[in-house]
Design an enzyme around this catalytic site. Structure first.
Site, short mmCIF file in Angstrom:
data_model
loop_
_atom_site.label_atom_id
_atom_site.label_comp_id
_atom_site.label_asym_id
_atom_site.label_seq_id
_atom_site.Cartn_x
_atom_site.Cartn_y
_atom_site.Cartn_z
N GLU A 111 0.79 -1.22 0.00
CA GLU A 111 0.00 0.00 0.00
C GLU A 111 0.84 1.29 0.00
O GLU A 111 0.79 2.07 0.95
CB GLU A 111 -0.95 0.03 1.20
CG GLU A 111 -1.91 -1.14 1.25
CD GLU A 111 -2.89 -1.08 2.43
OE1 GLU A 111 -2.98 -0.02 3.07
OE2 GLU A 111 -3.55 -2.08 2.71
N GLU A 146 -5.52 -8.55 1.09
CA GLU A 146 -6.10 -8.19 2.39
C GLU A 146 -7.57 -7.90 2.19
O GLU A 146 -7.96 -7.22 1.22
CB GLU A 146 -5.49 -6.92 2.99
CG GLU A 146 -4.14 -7.09 3.58
CD GLU A 146 -3.60 -5.80 4.20
OE1 GLU A 146 -4.41 -4.94 4.63
OE2 GLU A 146 -2.38 -5.65 4.22
O1 IFM Z 1 -4.07 -2.97 9.37
C1 IFM Z 1 -4.02 -2.46 8.07
C2 IFM Z 1 -2.90 -3.11 7.30
O2 IFM Z 1 -1.67 -2.94 7.92
C3 IFM Z 1 -2.81 -2.53 5.91
N1 IFM Z 1 -4.08 -2.53 5.24
C4 IFM Z 1 -5.22 -2.05 5.97
C5 IFM Z 1 -5.31 -2.71 7.33
C6 IFM Z 1 -6.54 -2.19 8.09
O3 IFM Z 1 -6.47 -0.81 8.25
#
Ligand code: IFM
Length: 460
Positions: A173, A369
């Site tokens: 990200e 994710e």
């Molecule tokens: O916890 C975070 C993760 O580290 C990166 N993506 C989003 C998640 C939730 O905010």
């Protein structure tokens, strides 16, 4: 057990045979043991009063480093076939360059070997936001040397693990690192400098390209990148031009760089009062377009925008300050929402996957994710997080919808294995399918873990 086994099995019956099914974590959020590594910008940020909601710091987190075998057993017990984790750069090299910590590498040897022994394919990420403080002191991601530091680190890790690990992502990200870290200032290093955020975006993408090359030259077969992409929804006609710029800043400019289309013209125009983009070079653009073997998408919620102000309360990460050049916009998530204030809208995951496959054709995709924070209630007979089960059921179904529409989707990772340090929200937001008590490190499977276990174990 109060889960709907039939529902889990029905979803499972749509999963193709060679699909990756895993859970995800990141180093700073779970490892603890900060004494046995160098400092990172998140240690500095967390120790600055007022930056983390509940004052949580890197220790003990989930004390994962003292529980590696048991934690890997938990993942295996879920029926997963993969584990996504990140390496802490300052654990591998305290200063981010130069001397390598053999003890640090040994930590990841134990994680990788332990995962393989349990039939879990390791999916590593080189950088999930914990930049060594020593590199921040040299300019961090704003330094024109940052891609060299990163490529050296990537090569080192690649050489060490290429015999056992095919799949390594460069960054997690970069949007968050650039815009939450440098524009909104709510993440480390906490800057409020929109011009810097745009430069950091570019330098991160260039560094990722160098990292991809370095990994390949070290023998890693499957190097990739993880982006947080989403669908931008315009609630009314007046906001459509702004929604298009937000889409550009959130999604398009990353995918355009990867596809070799450069920085989108509308984004250059929208940000012309902030930066002249003179830091961009043709060599940098070529490097940012280094072909990926796969792209990971982290998806949680759509971004719904309107021209009319609405009081939506706190929505973590959705604010005009994260979009340089954008003003006069309201963020208007609809209900139902998670504890982060994020709208639950599974169709937007399908749309994000379909759009991405069209904007960057020919690249295999993973949902790296996906998950939700809720205020869990712990009762005597368990944690009945039906809201999280509903979230997973609808979103995994939505991902499978995209697959059935022809998207080359190869896998899905739930975020997160554990309740962990949710960055600036500390322990106040819990994303885990396994509850962790910060005080005594007790781990308890929530009903959502039982649901995923049923789904993962029944998959072909
Ligand atoms: O916890 C975070 C993760 O580290 C990166 N993506 C989003 C998640 C939730 O905010």
């Amino acid at each position: 057990m109060s889960i709907d086994v039939t529902q889990a099995q029905e979803i499972s019956s749509r999963i193709p045979a060679d699909f990756t099914l895993g859970v995800a974590t990141s180093s700073w959020q779970i490892e603890g043991s900060s004494h046995s590594r160098g400092r990172s910008i998140w240690d500095d940020f967390a120790q600055t009063p007022g930056k983390i909601l509940d004052g949580a710091t890197a220790d003990p987190a989930c004390d994962h480093l003292n529980n590696i075998p048991g934690d890997l057993d938990l993942i295996q017990g879920l029926g997963a076939n993969a584990y996504r984790f990140s390496l802490s750069w300052p654990r591998v090299m305290y200063e981010g360059m130069g001397k390598v910590s053999l003890a640090g590498l040994d930590v990841y040897d134990r994680i990788v070997d332990g995962a393989l022994e349990r039939g879990l394919a390791p999916f590593a990420t080189l950088y999930h936001w914990d930049l060594p403080s020593a590199l921040q002191d040299k300019g961090g991601w704003l330094s024109p040397d940052s891609h060299r530091w990163f490529a050296d680190y990537a090569h080192l890790v690649g050489e060490h693990f290429a015999d056992r690990m095919d799949t390594i992502a460069t960054l997690n990200e970069p949007w968050v690192s650039a815009f939450l870290g440098y524009a909104a200032g709510v993440h480390a290093p906490g800057e409020h400098d929109p011009a810097a955020s745009l430069e950091v975006f570019y330098r991160l993408m260039v560094a990722s390209g160098h990292g991809i090359q370095a990994l390949r030259s070290a023998g890693v077969r499957n190097p990739g990148l993880v982006l947080n992409l989403t669908t931008i929804i315009a609630e009314d006609d007046d906001i459509e031009p702004t929604a298009s710029i937000i889409d550009g800043l959130q999604n398009r400019m990353f995918l355009d760089l990867l596809a070799g289309r450069g920085i989108p013209e509308d984004i250059q125009e929208a940000t012309s009062a902030i930066t002249d983009w003179s830091f961009v070079s043709s060599e940098g653009l070529a490097m940012a377009a280094e072909p990926l073997s796969w792209l990971g998408i982290n998806y949680y919620t759509p971004t719904r925008v309107a021209s009319v102000a609405a009081d939506a309360g706190k929505i973590v990460g959705q604010d005009a300050s994260v979009y340089p050049g954008v003003s006069n916009v309201s963020f208007v998530p609809r209900s139902p929402r998670t504890a982060m204030g994020w709208e639950i809208h599974a169709q937007s995951l399908t749309a994000t996957l379909v759009d991405t496959s069209q904007r960057l054709p020919g690249i295999p995709l993973y949902v790296t994710e996906n998950g939700a924070a809720f205020d869990d209630v712990v009762s005597e007979d368990g944690i009945h997080d039906n809201n999280r089960i509903d979230y997973y059921a609808s979103h995994i179904s939505a991902a499978l919808d995209a697959l059935e529409l022809g998207v080359d989707l190869r896998g899905y990772f739930a975020w997160s294995l554990f309740d962990n340090l949710e960055w600036a929200e500390g322990w106040t937001k819990r994303f885990g399918i396994i509850r962790v008590e910060a005080e005594n490190q007790e781990r308890t499977l929530k009903d959502s873990a039982l649901f995923l276990r049923e789904m993962y174990s029944s998959a072909p």
